[in-house]
Design a protein around this motif. Structure first.
Motif, mmCIF file in Angstrom:
data_model
loop_
_atom_site.group_PDB
_atom_site.id
_atom_site.type_symbol
_atom_site.label_atom_id
_atom_site.label_comp_id
_atom_site.label_asym_id
_atom_site.label_seq_id
_atom_site.Cartn_x
_atom_site.Cartn_y
_atom_site.Cartn_z
ATOM 1 N N SER A 37 0.823 -1.214 0.000
ATOM 2 C CA SER A 37 0.000 0.000 0.000
ATOM 3 C C SER A 37 0.853 1.258 0.000
ATOM 4 O O SER A 37 2.028 1.238 0.335
ATOM 5 N N ILE A 39 1.566 4.997 1.465
ATOM 6 C CA ILE A 39 1.418 5.653 2.765
ATOM 7 C C ILE A 39 2.110 7.014 2.732
ATOM 8 O O ILE A 39 3.113 7.185 2.038
ATOM 9 N N ASP A 56 -13.095 7.248 11.004
ATOM 10 C CA ASP A 56 -11.934 6.558 10.434
ATOM 11 C C ASP A 56 -11.500 5.425 11.360
ATOM 12 O O ASP A 56 -11.457 5.588 12.583
ATOM 13 N N VAL A 70 -2.049 3.089 11.381
ATOM 14 C CA VAL A 70 -2.382 3.995 10.283
ATOM 15 C C VAL A 70 -3.902 4.146 10.205
ATOM 16 O O VAL A 70 -4.640 3.398 10.835
ATOM 17 N N SER A 72 -6.855 5.141 6.875
ATOM 18 C CA SER A 72 -6.988 5.328 5.425
ATOM 19 C C SER A 72 -7.738 6.613 5.134
ATOM 20 O O SER A 72 -8.630 7.013 5.889
ATOM 21 N N LYS A 73 -7.361 7.242 4.030
ATOM 22 C CA LYS A 73 -8.048 8.453 3.586
ATOM 23 C C LYS A 73 -8.041 8.466 2.052
ATOM 24 O O LYS A 73 -7.032 8.132 1.428
ATOM 25 N N THR A 74 -9.143 8.854 1.463
ATOM 26 C CA THR A 74 -9.219 8.973 0.011
ATOM 27 C C THR A 74 -8.904 10.410 -0.375
ATOM 28 O O THR A 74 -9.563 11.339 0.100
ATOM 29 N N THR A 89 -7.304 5.889 -2.471
ATOM 30 C CA THR A 89 -7.240 5.683 -1.026
ATOM 31 C C THR A 89 -5.829 5.270 -0.619
ATOM 32 O O THR A 89 -5.282 4.304 -1.154
ATOM 33 N N LEU A 90 -5.269 6.039 0.292
ATOM 34 C CA LEU A 90 -3.925 5.734 0.793
ATOM 35 C C LEU A 90 -3.966 5.656 2.309
ATOM 36 O O LEU A 90 -4.993 5.896 2.928
ATOM 37 N N GLU A 91 -2.841 5.291 2.886
ATOM 38 C CA GLU A 91 -2.735 5.197 4.332
ATOM 39 C C GLU A 91 -1.928 6.373 4.863
ATOM 40 O O GLU A 91 -1.061 6.909 4.168
ATOM 41 N N ASP A 108 -0.033 -0.875 -4.799
ATOM 42 C CA ASP A 108 -1.400 -0.474 -5.155
ATOM 43 C C ASP A 108 -1.407 0.707 -6.118
ATOM 44 O O ASP A 108 -2.099 0.682 -7.147
#
Length: 128
Positions: A37, A39, A56, A70, A72-74, A89-91, A108
């Motif tokens: 992923s 981040i 969250d 962590v 996640s947020k888009t 979406t990342l961390e 990803d």
């Protein structure tokens, strides 16, 4: 095409992300095919309003370097050179590693942009 650089044996680049109209440029982002992923640093994310909100979920991720918490947020978009993805979406995590990084581009995101990494030329390009 985006030029990459090597520093202390790490393959790095920069990237720009947009969140709710605010832009953030990350200067030292590790290109890591071994990371599942993508981040970014909590400290940098906070500068453009990316914070953990009430709904969250905070969770633990693990890797070769250890584990960390962590969320996640888009984000609206991520740009790496001329490559751009929307609504990704990342961390977000502390990233307390033994070296200075603003973020990690994981598999990803590399798959999403259909990345081609040319180690000889130190470039990141997209499969057209």
């Amino acid at each position: 095409m985006k030029k990459l650089f090597v520093d202390n044996g790490l393959l790095l680049t920069d990237m720009e992300l947009t969140f709710r109209g605010e832009q953030l440029i990350l200067q030292r982002v590790l290109v890591d095919t071994g990371s599942g992923s993508t981040i970014i640093s909590t400290d940098l994310a906070e500068k453009i309003g990316i914070i953990a909100e009430e709904n969250d979920i905070i969770y633990r991720i693990s890797g070769v370097g250890g584990s960390e918490f962590v969320f996640s947020k888009t984000v609206n978009s991520i740009k790496i050179g001329n490559m751009e993805v929307q609504s990704f979406t990342l961390e977000v995590g502390a990233m307390n590693y033994d070296f200075n990084l603003d973020g990690i581009i994981g598999l990803d995101l590399l798959q999403e942009i259909k990345a081609i990494i040319n180690i000889d030329m130190l470039t990141l390009d997209i499969n057209k």
